[in-house]
Design an enzyme around this catalytic site. Structure first.
Site: not given
Ligand code: MSP
Length: 633
Positions: A19, A22, A127, A147
């Site tokens: 989304h 990411h 969690c 959550h």
């Molecule tokens: N798999 C772990 C990360 C491991 S790194 C060694 C994870 N994955 S995640 O799919 O949840 O991705 C989190 C990351 O996605 C956030 O840190 C950010 O980079 C991005 N984002 C996901 N949602 C977001 C928003 N709503 N806004 C901005 N970035 C966000 O955590």
């Protein structure tokens, strides 16, 4: 090695499709990688997917397929999305890759051998969403604060990483290296965590409960905790331990993450590296969260923004520009389609698009479609050149300290200076008399040179649009167009064949469902007449905005510090249309002798003037730089 640059994104969980969040992190990383690559740095850009753990196993079970099948499918969605967003990652890592599994195993063994992993018993609240244990104190009303779900109570024997042993070292390291974690608010947040005693980290899960993970090299009854596995991707991706890439890039490594995963990156990862005898990364860069129309994005709210939808509707460069311009790095931002359209229309269609199109039209008309000869800039070009030099300095500083929105603000100041240059030079008037040809040629040259400089600046952000500008300028070797090529004004080669093309950014027409009757300005009856003397009682002044900040707890009000020859504070209800940081430096009109009042408890000494635009409120502005404090008559 200082002319090397290594940037990583988090590896994304494969339990949901990509989304806007990411996309934001990955596009920021791409802008950085493109910038450094273009400017001669050896660059490596890594992204990928995080595929082990409870969360993924659960999602696969729900989808009725095996974890491997499931992760293959979702990982592919991420892998194929990036090229569509013109993301130029050098490698895409999956934590199920064989070399990653081997590296994780090797590091675990190393840390185990030095005595920093031990077997122990654990009881706590787990969690699954966070993939971690919570202490009772950390829960809010018995629920996970992130959550809002009730965690499972788990009691099991597990392996632990002696993280507590490195607490003092880490505090000292962060203090000795002030930009290790940035911006500062997140550094402070990590230091605040570290004020409490650090607990050891549970790094295993018994296979009786979870098999989807990397088996511990020293006990095959356990798999590795997903974070201990995932973080290691940052070194596997560059071939730790023996690959030359690791030696080149690890000393200059920069991670890019959002605030949600600050703790694993700010605490677990540096201590893991320390225990494994590896240098810490160089910077952890932390950005805020994208919300949607002021709410958290979530599947259940149905407000998940998909990057490809925006790309398809408005074009990729507009999407990339909006993301980078709208979010102040480190702070949260709220996405709304209205503000997206508004920004694209004003910054891209109006400011940049018009500049390119007007300049090219004039060059075709007045200079036979060729770049005229360079002439030394004169007084008339003073502001243009100064703004360009200033933009260059801001671009370099912004990339160095991760404030990319500031880079764009500075570039747009230059774009606006070029637009003002056209207005002040009035080339169409000079063209009326052939005696002015030399002066006219000089103006067109400086405008075309401005376009080249702008194209260099925007290349990392909007590569497609930059390329279109180079094409229109007849520049073939666009790879040579980097910061070095614009340090000296006048490098645009005379005689290049210009090619006028269609509008770079067509205006987005907003199809309003509400009929135009809504425009209250059209229908407001004119008020009863007043005399000139009565009008004279209103003291209207030009004010320069010095500082701007949102009034706490208000989503409408912004507090402004302004200069009208004296400093003042006013409060204005413009927060839904303007961001505080974009107001600073603007000249506005205020009613200076309005009785002071208080709005949400904040004093306002004066009122700014604004009107209605199609897309919302707009400030009353000027077509030349006015004198601060001047009377508006
Ligand atoms: N798999 C772990 C990360 C491991 S790194 C060694 C994870 N994955 S995640 O799919 O949840 O991705 C989190 C990351 O996605 C956030 O840190 C950010 O980079 C991005 N984002 C996901 N949602 C977001 C928003 N709503 N806004 C901005 N970035 C966000 O955590």
């Amino acid at each position: 090695m200082d002319n090397a640059y290594y940037i990583t994104t988090p590896i994304y969980y494969v339990n949901a499709s990509p989304h806007i969040g990411h996309a934001y992190t990955t596009i920021v990383a791409d802008v950085l990688a493109r910038y450094y690559r273009l400017n001669g740095y050896k660059t490596f850009f890594l992204t990928g997917t995080d595929e082990h753990g409870d969360k993924i196993a659960e999602a696969a079970a729900k989808a009725g397929v095996s974890p491997q099948e499931y992760t293959d499918r979702i990982s592919e969605q991420f892998r194929t999305l990036w090229p569509e967003l013109c993301v130029t990652n050098d490698y895409f890592i999956r934590t199920t890759d064989r070399n990653h599994v081997e590296t994780v195993s090797g590091i675990l063994q190393k840390v185990y051998d030095v005595g920093d992993i031990y077997f122990g018993h654990y009881e706590g609240f787990y969690c699954v969403g966070c993939e971690r244990f919570y202490t009772e104190k950390e829960l809010v009303d018995g629920k996970c604060p992130d959550h809002q779900t009730t965690p499972e109570h788990r009691k099991e024997s597990n392996y632990f990483f002696r993280m507590s042993k490195y607490q003092d070292w880490l505090i000292q390291y962060i203090k000795d290296n002030p930009d290790f974690i940035r911006p500062e608010r997140y550094r402070n947040e990590v230091l605040a965590f570290l004020r409490e005693p650090l607990e050891d980290l549970c790094i295993s899960r018994p296979k009786t409960r979870l098999t989807w993970g990397i088996t511990l090299p020293f006990d095959d009854q356990y798999v590795t905790y997903v974070w201990f596995d995932a973080l290691i991707n940052y070194i596997t991706g560059i071939g730790y331990p023996d690959d030359v890439k690791f030696k080149t890039f690890w000393p200059v490594s920069q991670h890019l993450i959002a605030k949600d995963i600050l703790k694993p990156h700010g605490i677990y990862w540096p201590t893991m590296l320390k225990a494994a005898g590896i240098e810490p990364y160089r910077h952890l860069n932390v950005h805020g969260y994208w919300n949607v129309d002021q709410s958290k994005m979530s599947k259940s709210l149905g407000n998940v923004i998909k990057p490809l939808d925006l790309k398809d509707k408005y074009g990729l460069d507009a999407f990339r520009y909006f993301l980078l311009r709208d979010m102040v790095f480190g702070l949260d931002s709220s996405f709304s389609e209205d503000s997206f359209v508004q920004r694209v229309n004003s910054d891209l269609a109006n400011d940049l698009g018009n500049l390119v199109s007007r300049s090219l039209t004039m060059a075709m008309k007045y200079c036979e479609g060729k770049v005229p000869a360079f002439q030394e800039p004169a007084e008339g070009e003073g502001t243009l050149l100064e703004t360009s030099r200033n933009a260059l300095a801001e671009v370099e500083a912004g990339f160095r300290d991760m404030s990319l929105h500031k880079v764009l603000i500075a570039v747009w100041e230059f774009i606006n200076a070029a637009n003002k240059y056209i207005v002040s030079q009035e080339p169409w008037n000079l063209a009326k008399d052939p005696a002015n040809k030399a002066k006219l040629d000089a103006i067109i040259y400086h405008l075309l040179e401005s376009l080249r400089v702008i194209a260099v600046f925007i290349t990392p952000f909007m590569p497609g649009s930059a390329e279109k500008i180079f094409l229109q300028l007849g520049i073939k070797e666009k790879e040579k167009q980097n910061l070095n090529s614009i340090r000296k004004w006048g490098e645009l080669r005379a005689g290049l064949e210009l090619r006028k093309a269609d509008a770079l950014f067509p205006r987005i027409e907003i199809k309003k469902e509400v009929p135009p009757v809504e425009k209250k300005t059209d229908f407001l009856p004119v008020k009863p007449e007043i005399t000139y003397d009565e009008f004279e009682k209103i003291d209207l002044r030009v004010a320069k905005i010095l500082e701007a900040e949102q009034v706490p707890k208000s989503n409408k009000l912004i507090k402004l510090k302004i200069d009208i020859g004296e400093e003042r504070q006013i409060v204005a209800g413009i927060a839904q249309n303007y961001k505080p940081e974009e107001l600073v430096g603007k000249s506005i009109v205020i009613v200076a002798n309005l009785k002071p009042t208080k709005l949400m408890g904040v004093e306002s000494r004066g009122m700014l003037l604004a009107t209605d635009a199609e897309s919302g409120l707009c400030l009353i502005g000027f077509d030349k730089e006015p004198i601060t404090g001047a009377k508006v008559r």
